[in-house]
Design an enzyme around this catalytic site. Structure first.
Site, short mmCIF file in Angstrom:
data_model
loop_
_atom_site.label_atom_id
_atom_site.label_comp_id
_atom_site.label_asym_id
_atom_site.label_seq_id
_atom_site.Cartn_x
_atom_site.Cartn_y
_atom_site.Cartn_z
N ARG A 225 0.85 -1.19 0.00
CA ARG A 225 0.00 0.00 0.00
C ARG A 225 0.89 1.24 0.00
NH1 ARG A 225 -3.39 -2.67 -1.83
NH2 ARG A 225 -5.48 -3.11 -1.04
N HIS A 273 -1.41 0.17 -10.14
CA HIS A 273 -1.93 -0.82 -9.18
C HIS A 273 -2.32 -2.12 -9.90
CE1 HIS A 273 -3.84 -1.15 -4.95
NE2 HIS A 273 -3.63 -2.36 -5.43
C1 GLV Z 1 -4.99 -5.42 -4.11
O1 GLV Z 1 -4.49 -4.35 -3.94
C2 GLV Z 1 -5.48 -6.24 -3.05
O2 GLV Z 1 -5.57 -5.74 -1.94
O3 GLV Z 1 -5.81 -7.41 -3.30
#
Ligand code: GLV
Length: 309
Positions: A225, A273
């Site tokens: 994160r 992401h």
């Molecule tokens: C992706 O970011 C997840 O949390 O699976």
């Protein structure tokens, strides 16, 4: 069994088809397309769900997060306190993430960054390959995904140092825990990989002072994160040349704002992401097993809301 499904930004129909195949006897509805707005589900399977979904449901026995990170779900003000939350442990995400991290490691260990620069000047100049044993990799976060990534890199031949909240015992991985040991680890690794979740203990953990502990020429890969890293401090260290570069998949704010300078620094690679999306097939299989176990009364580990994962 009645199931309510919602996944913002995901392939809704593909999920529904896979869920219906895995759970043929369940009644599965997608939030937003329920004929009866009073319809009450037993379980909610969600990713980035709106508060209205939880506000509409009074009978939920469980909420399943369709991903590994539960930060957004736990931050939802309408998340009911009394309903247990489960998350997907590793439904194939670890394998995706391992590929992503391997790419980042090779980017520097095989000098791809230098070759890109040289290519711009039509310069043909090979560099000697440094032994993998000289590329210590630090992995922050040794959960289901992080520990698999750590073991894969170790089996590739890299020395791997792992850091987590509590000391972990993983064969051939040097294990560190706690904030004091984090400094020790940082000073030792040429590649630092952030696979930490966003929790009250990890937000801002990699601040300027800690990032400076990394040796000159280190590379940062971030795919847990974004809130864990002080982004301006990271950029500053790229600009000064203390860091050789960064491969970043996650950010404090997503999508990364167009005016964020991280987009433009030549030694920073930004990806949207994508390091480890939830594979639908693996996830639905895991959900099928989970719901069956819950119906049979098996006690399954829930997300610890205070800990944040
Ligand atoms: C992706 O970011 C997840 O949390 O699976």
């Amino acid at each position: 069994m009645k199931i309510l499904f919602y996944a913002r930004g995901e392939e809704g129909q593909q999920w529904l088809d896979a869920l219906r195949q895995t759970l043929p006897h369940a009644e599965i509805c997608q939030w937003g397309s329920m004929a009866d707005q009073q319809w009450q589900a037993d379980y909610a399977l969600v990713w980035n769900a709106p508060s209205a979904l939880f506000e509409s449901q009074q009978r939920l026995k469980g909420i399943v997060n369709l991903g590994a990170g539960v930060d957004k779900l736990l931050a939802n003000p309408a998340l009911p306190n009394a309903v247990p939350v489960y998350k997907l442990r590793d439904a194939g995400m670890a394998s995706w993430m391992t590929d992503y991290v391997r790419y980042g490691v090779s980017h520097v260990a095989r000098d791809m960054d230098r070759y890109r620069t040289q290519q711009a000047a039509s310069c043909w100049q090979p560099f000697a390959i440094e032994p993998k044993a000289d590329w210590s990799i630090g992995i922050l976060g040794l959960g289901a995904i992080g520990s698999e990534v750590a073991q894969a890199l170790r089996s590739d031949g890299y020395p791997v140092l792992g850091w987590s909240r509590n000391q972990k015992d993983i064969p051939d991985i040097e294990s560190y825990a706690g904030e004091v040991e984090l400094d020790t680890l940082l000073a030792k690794c040429r590649v630092l990989v952030n696979i930490l979740p966003a929790t009250s203990n990890t937000r801002g953990l990699l601040n300027a002072q800690r990032l400076q502990q990394l040796p000159q020429g280190a590379m940062v890969i971030s795919c847990g994160r974004g809130e864990v890293i002080d982004e301006p401090a990271l950029l500053e260290l790229c600009v000064s040349g203390h860091l050789r570069g960064a491969l970043l998949d996650v950010f404090a704010e997503e999508p990364l704002p167009v005016n964020n300078p991280l987009w433009n620094h030549p030694s920073v690679i930004v990806t949207p992401h994508i390091s480890a999306p939830t594979p639908i097939e693996g996830a639905t299989r895991q959900i099928g097993e989970l719901l069956q176990q819950l119906e049979e009364g098996v006690v399954i580990e829930t997300v610890d809301r205070l800990r944040g994962y």
